[in-house]
Design a protein around this motif. Sequence first.
Motif, PDB file in Angstrom:
ATOM      1  N   GLY A  48       0.827  -1.213   0.000  1.00 45.38           N
ATOM      2  CA  GLY A  48       0.000   0.000   0.000  1.00 45.38           C
ATOM      3  C   GLY A  48       0.860   1.260   0.000  1.00 45.38           C
ATOM      4  N   GLY A  49       1.941   1.228   0.767  1.00 46.32           N
ATOM      5  CA  GLY A  49       2.868   2.363   0.790  1.00 46.32           C
ATOM      6  C   GLY A  49       3.504   2.598  -0.561  1.00 46.32           C
ATOM      7  N   TRP A  50       3.919   1.505  -1.209  1.00 50.45           N
ATOM      8  CA  TRP A  50       4.502   1.655  -2.547  1.00 50.45           C
ATOM      9  C   TRP A  50       3.473   2.197  -3.526  1.00 50.45           C
ATOM     10  CZ3 TRP A  50       7.473  -3.618  -3.138  1.00 50.45           C
ATOM     11  CH2 TRP A  50       8.613  -3.600  -2.336  1.00 50.45           C
ATOM     12  N   GLY A  51       2.232   1.727  -3.410  1.00 47.31           N
ATOM     13  CA  GLY A  51       1.165   2.231  -4.285  1.00 47.31           C
ATOM     14  C   GLY A  51       0.945   3.725  -4.102  1.00 47.31           C
ATOM     15  N   LEU A  52       0.883   4.169  -2.849  1.00 45.97           N
ATOM     16  CA  LEU A  52       0.734   5.604  -2.578  1.00 45.97           C
ATOM     17  C   LEU A  52       1.937   6.395  -3.075  1.00 45.97           C
ATOM     18  CD1 LEU A  52      -0.771   5.707   1.030  1.00 45.97           C
ATOM     19  CD2 LEU A  52      -1.784   6.675  -1.039  1.00 45.97           C
ATOM     20  N   LEU A  53       3.111   5.849  -2.859  1.00 48.21           N
ATOM     21  CA  LEU A  53       4.342   6.526  -3.272  1.00 48.21           C
ATOM     22  C   LEU A  53       4.364   6.743  -4.790  1.00 48.21           C
ATOM     23  CD1 LEU A  53       7.645   5.831  -1.595  1.00 48.21           C
ATOM     24  CD2 LEU A  53       7.647   5.919  -4.050  1.00 48.21           C
ATOM     25  N   PHE A  54       4.157   5.676  -5.538  1.00 48.35           N
ATOM     26  CA  PHE A  54       4.191   5.796  -7.000  1.00 48.35           C
ATOM     27  C   PHE A  54       2.972   6.545  -7.528  1.00 48.35           C
ATOM     28  CE2 PHE A  54       7.031   2.050  -6.450  1.00 48.35           C
ATOM     29  CZ  PHE A  54       8.175   2.680  -6.893  1.00 48.35           C
ATOM     30  N   GLY A  55       1.826   6.343  -6.895  1.00 45.60           N
ATOM     31  CA  GLY A  55       0.634   7.096  -7.281  1.00 45.60           C
ATOM     32  C   GLY A  55       0.823   8.588  -7.062  1.00 45.60           C
ATOM     33  N   GLY A  56       1.452   8.942  -5.949  1.00 41.59           N
ATOM     34  CA  GLY A  56       1.738  10.352  -5.673  1.00 41.59           C
ATOM     35  C   GLY A  56       2.659  10.965  -6.704  1.00 41.59           C
ATOM     36  N   MET A  57       3.664  10.195  -7.128  1.00 41.73           N
ATOM     37  CA  MET A  57       4.580  10.705  -8.162  1.00 41.73           C
ATOM     38  C   MET A  57       3.835  10.920  -9.478  1.00 41.73           C
ATOM     39  SD  MET A  57       8.291   8.862  -7.550  1.00 41.73           S
ATOM     40  CE  MET A  57       7.770   7.275  -8.119  1.00 41.73           C
ATOM     41  N   ILE A  58       2.964   9.986  -9.819  1.00 44.15           N
ATOM     42  CA  ILE A  58       2.215  10.102 -11.072  1.00 44.15           C
ATOM     43  C   ILE A  58       1.260  11.295 -11.024  1.00 44.15           C
ATOM     44  CG2 ILE A  58       0.433   8.979 -12.474  1.00 44.15           C
ATOM     45  CD1 ILE A  58       1.893   6.310 -11.800  1.00 44.15           C
ATOM     46  N   VAL A  59       0.551  11.433  -9.912  1.00 42.24           N
ATOM     47  CA  VAL A  59      -0.378  12.563  -9.770  1.00 42.24           C
ATOM     48  C   VAL A  59       0.374  13.879  -9.899  1.00 42.24           C
ATOM     49  CG1 VAL A  59      -1.827  13.801  -8.097  1.00 42.24           C
ATOM     50  CG2 VAL A  59      -2.157  11.363  -8.457  1.00 42.24           C
ATOM     51  N   ALA A  60       1.488  14.002  -9.189  1.00 40.05           N
ATOM     52  CA  ALA A  60       2.250  15.253  -9.208  1.00 40.05           C
ATOM     53  C   ALA A  60       2.826  15.533 -10.593  1.00 40.05           C
ATOM     54  CB  ALA A  60       3.363  15.209  -8.170  1.00 40.05           C
ATOM     55  N   ALA A  61       3.355  14.521 -11.250  1.00 39.22           N
ATOM     56  CA  ALA A  61       4.011  14.728 -12.538  1.00 39.22           C
ATOM     57  C   ALA A  61       3.016  14.947 -13.678  1.00 39.22           C
ATOM     58  CB  ALA A  61       4.910  13.537 -12.858  1.00 39.22           C
ATOM     59  N   ILE A  62       2.077  14.049 -13.831  1.00 39.85           N
ATOM     60  CA  ILE A  62       1.172  14.106 -14.980  1.00 39.85           C
ATOM     61  C   ILE A  62       0.105  15.180 -14.799  1.00 39.85           C
ATOM     62  CG2 ILE A  62      -0.541  12.816 -16.307  1.00 39.85           C
ATOM     63  CD1 ILE A  62       1.177  10.333 -15.832  1.00 39.85           C
ATOM     64  N   LEU A  63      -0.594  15.135 -13.688  1.00 40.05           N
ATOM     65  CA  LEU A  63      -1.655  16.116 -13.501  1.00 40.05           C
ATOM     66  C   LEU A  63      -1.090  17.516 -13.280  1.00 40.05           C
ATOM     67  CD1 LEU A  63      -4.265  14.206 -11.324  1.00 40.05           C
ATOM     68  CD2 LEU A  63      -4.302  14.634 -13.771  1.00 40.05           C
ATOM     69  N   GLY A  64       0.053  17.598 -12.611  1.00 41.63           N
ATOM     70  CA  GLY A  64       0.674  18.909 -12.407  1.00 41.63           C
ATOM     71  C   GLY A  64       1.064  19.565 -13.714  1.00 41.63           C
ATOM     72  N   ALA A  65       1.494  18.756 -14.681  1.00 36.31           N
ATOM     73  CA  ALA A  65       1.889  19.299 -15.978  1.00 36.31           C
ATOM     74  C   ALA A  65       0.685  19.566 -16.876  1.00 36.31           C
ATOM     75  CB  ALA A  65       2.835  18.332 -16.671  1.00 36.31           C
ATOM     76  N   ALA A  66      -0.403  18.816 -16.675  1.00 31.37           N
ATOM     77  CA  ALA A  66      -1.560  18.932 -17.556  1.00 31.37           C
ATOM     78  C   ALA A  66      -2.515  20.062 -17.166  1.00 31.37           C
ATOM     79  CB  ALA A  66      -2.324  17.612 -17.584  1.00 31.37           C
ATOM     80  N   VAL A  67      -2.463  20.491 -15.928  1.00 28.41           N
ATOM     81  CA  VAL A  67      -3.403  21.498 -15.434  1.00 28.41           C
ATOM     82  C   VAL A  67      -2.870  22.895 -15.738  1.00 28.41           C
ATOM     83  CG1 VAL A  67      -4.525  22.356 -13.327  1.00 28.41           C
ATOM     84  CG2 VAL A  67      -4.127  19.932 -13.601  1.00 28.41           C
ATOM     85  N   ASN A  68      -3.797  23.824 -15.842  1.00 31.30           N
ATOM     86  CA  ASN A  68      -3.468  25.239 -16.021  1.00 31.30           C
ATOM     87  C   ASN A  68      -2.435  25.633 -14.960  1.00 31.30           C
ATOM     88  OD1 ASN A  68      -3.434  28.040 -15.981  1.00 31.30           O
ATOM     89  ND2 ASN A  68      -5.636  28.213 -16.396  1.00 31.30           N
ATOM     90  N   SER A  69      -1.459  26.411 -15.338  1.00 31.56           N
ATOM     91  CA  SER A  69      -0.344  26.740 -14.450  1.00 31.56           C
ATOM     92  C   SER A  69      -0.766  27.371 -13.123  1.00 31.56           C
ATOM     93  CB  SER A  69       0.651  27.649 -15.161  1.00 31.56           C
ATOM     94  OG  SER A  69       0.029  28.870 -15.499  1.00 31.56           O
ATOM     95  N   SER A  70      -1.872  28.089 -13.101  1.00 30.97           N
ATOM     96  CA  SER A  70      -2.309  28.701 -11.847  1.00 30.97           C
ATOM     97  C   SER A  70      -2.899  27.667 -10.885  1.00 30.97           C
ATOM     98  CB  SER A  70      -3.323  29.811 -12.112  1.00 30.97           C
ATOM     99  OG  SER A  70      -4.494  29.258 -12.681  1.00 30.97           O
ATOM    100  N   LEU A  71      -3.390  26.548 -11.409  1.00 29.30           N
ATOM    101  CA  LEU A  71      -3.957  25.493 -10.580  1.00 29.30           C
ATOM    102  C   LEU A  71      -3.020  24.299 -10.418  1.00 29.30           C
ATOM    103  CD1 LEU A  71      -7.609  25.432 -11.971  1.00 29.30           C
ATOM    104  CD2 LEU A  71      -6.810  26.487  -9.856  1.00 29.30           C
ATOM    105  N   ALA A  72      -1.837  24.357 -10.998  1.00 32.93           N
ATOM    106  CA  ALA A  72      -0.913  23.217 -10.979  1.00 32.93           C
ATOM    107  C   ALA A  72      -0.452  22.861  -9.577  1.00 32.93           C
ATOM    108  CB  ALA A  72       0.293  23.506 -11.868  1.00 32.93           C
ATOM    109  N   ILE A  73      -0.514  23.795  -8.670  1.00 31.39           N
ATOM    110  CA  ILE A  73      -0.046  23.532  -7.314  1.00 31.39           C
ATOM    111  C   ILE A  73      -0.903  22.493  -6.591  1.00 31.39           C
ATOM    112  CG2 ILE A  73      -1.329  25.393  -6.208  1.00 31.39           C
ATOM    113  CD1 ILE A  73       2.266  24.443  -5.377  1.00 31.39           C
TER     114      ILE A  73
END
Length: 146
Positions: A48-73
């Motif tokens: 579960g920890g590994w899932g959260l860890l890798f899921g967190g990286m994916i959320v931060a990388a993919i969604l952070g880059a795909a969202v409007n820059s003002s909402l990327a945070i």
Amino acid sequence: PTPPEMQWWLVLLIGAFCGFFILYWFYTQLVFVKKIDPQSKAMKMILGGWGLLFGGMIVAAILGAAVNSSLAIIPILVGMVCYLAGIILAILGIFNMRTSIERHYNTVENIGLKLSPVMTFFFNIYYFQYHFSRIAEWKKTGRLSS
């Protein structure tokens, strides 16, 4: 049951050249701990920890880059929280694994095993393997090496 019996330095050497081997070997250790302590929650916690860890990286990388820059945070913060939660859950799982190993080898097969919390934290896979090799040798020969 006999623990996985490969020398810790061999696990380190193979893992240095094949990173997936470390994941495989750690999973092998988790399966062994589940055999000696069926109530252990270590496997669920670590996976579960590994899932959260890798899921967190994916959320931060993919969604952070795909969202409007003002909402990327927002996705970056959510990803960071998941990442940190994953690390904490995995560490708790490793210490749960340590508790299961100590409990088994101090009650069911009383060999007086004492595992260092510091060594468990920093070198968990290799430290557990060092002791698993000693225990496997003890089961074969009747002598526990130091």
